[in-house]
Design an enzyme around this catalytic site. Structure first.
Site, PDB file in Angstrom:
ATOM      1  N   LEU A 126       0.864  -1.179   0.000  1.00 45.65           N
ATOM      2  CA  LEU A 126       0.000   0.000   0.000  1.00 45.65           C
ATOM      3  C   LEU A 126       0.902   1.231   0.000  1.00 45.65           C
ATOM      4  CD1 LEU A 126      -2.972   0.994   0.190  1.00 45.65           C
ATOM      5  CD2 LEU A 126      -2.545   1.337   2.614  1.00 45.65           C
ATOM      6  N   HIS A 230       6.356   1.603  11.866  1.00 43.00           N
ATOM      7  CA  HIS A 230       7.027   2.795  11.357  1.00 43.00           C
ATOM      8  C   HIS A 230       6.017   3.932  11.235  1.00 43.00           C
ATOM      9  CE1 HIS A 230       9.301   5.412   8.658  1.00 43.00           C
ATOM     10  NE2 HIS A 230      10.373   4.649   8.837  1.00 43.00           N
TER      11      HIS A 230
END
Length: 337
Positions: A126, A230
């Site tokens: 994505l 992250h």
């Protein structure tokens, strides 16, 4: 307005640009022209293949900004990982060490190398251009995959998973890799990440340690990032978690990013989607935003637009019908956004 459609070979330059933006840590979308071209070719074959059960098919979609027809994102689905080589993860478990004589009972977290996700469908890659990382574009792109799975359930397993990017800095430093993987692979995180993306995964089995890794023996900096997402992936992670994905104790073997999973029948978009006819509106819709899909396999399209549910189907504005290349009476899927 945005539109999601299957990738084509003409999209290669745009994919290269997006891959350059991504940087390090997303191994299923490498900044390598040959590998990206292979991914497009594999996707084209998969859309054109008759499937009765999932195999090594891989489907790649792009997000198009319809105001200028530029590609501003992509996403994909692997029908089944581990078809040609085991798919490795670390499973976080506990080892019990006890001494009745000393009345000591310790439960110590440990990382076990496993391939528990082999044979399972995976959501991949994505990626959205930074200028278009808004809630509408991100949700449309992520959920479009789930509408495709709902339309073609025979092409995927009942269990889905997604790997979320773990902690690393812009220079390619990963505290987890530096504490563990570097000692077995004799290379930095950036190189290992790249090799994992552009080559087969057999080298992982050849080099990774077979015995459990006791978490407390790792440096504190490495322990602190196990299962941490992250910051650049937090928005895409939130979308999947809201859908019904859960963390069940698996992390990536390179950066220790969390793996999340779900059963397809438990995901919001899949359970709430409806199928019916496209209906025409003669005036601007006052309805809520919906995700709407139409088309068969390589002509599959998804957009987000205001629409009005009715007994006979979903009423759409003319501009929405045009973007989906349909007219009144066509079969469509939809779900409220």
């Amino acid at each position: 307005m945005y539109l999601v459609r299957p990738v084509d070979f003409a999209d290669l330059p745009a994919l290269e640009r997006l891959a350059q933006q991504v940087g390090i840590g997303i191994t299923n979308f490498p900044a390598n022209r040959e590998r990206l071209n292979d991914k497009i070719a594999s996707s084209r074959r998969s859309f054109q293949t008759d499937v009765v059960q999932p195999g090594d098919e891989s489907y790649l979609f792009v997000l198009v900004d319809t105001s200028n027809e530029k590609i501003v994102g992509c996403c994909g689905i692997d029908a089944m990982v581990g078809a040609d080589a085991p798919f490795y993860s670390y499973r976080i478990d506990e080892v019990v060490h006890a001494s009745p004589q000393l009345q000591i009972h310790n439960r110590i977290p440990a990382l076990y190398l496993c391939h528990d996700y082999s044979g399972t469908s995976r959501l991949i890659a994505l990626v959205v251009d930074k200028a278009h990382q808004n809630p509408l574009a991100m949700s449309l792109l992520s959920k479009a995959r789930l509408l495709f799975i709902a339309r073609y359930p025979e092409r995927f397993t009942k269990r889905l998973f997604a790997e979320l990017r773990g902690e690393s800095d812009k220079q390619g430093y990963s505290a987890f890799w530096d504490a563990l993987g570097k000692h077995f692979f004799s290379m930095d995180f950036q190189k290992a990440d790249y090799l994992s993306a552009v080559s087969n995964k057999h080298f992982i089995a050849d080099l990774m340690p077979r015995y459990p890794i006791y978490v407390p023996t790792l440096p504190e900096a490495a322990q602190d990032v196990i299962g941490v997402i992250h910051e650049d992936s937090s928005q895409s992670a939130d979308i999947l978690l809201e859908e019904g994905f859960e963390f069940r104790g698996y992390v990536d073997i390179f950066d220790a990013g969390p793996t999340i999973e779900a059963r397809t029948e438990s995901l919001h978009t899949i359970t709430q989607q409806k199928t019916g006819k496209a209906l025409s509106l003669t005036e601007k819709s006052k309805g809520a935003m919906h995700l709407i899909s139409a088309g068969h396999l390589d002509s599959f399209r998804v957009t987000a637009a205001p629409a009005e549910p009715q007994v006979a189907g979903l009423a759409l504005e003319k501009v929405t019908q045009e973007k989906l290349a349909i007219s009144a009476g066509h079969r469509i899927q939809w779900v409220a956004l």
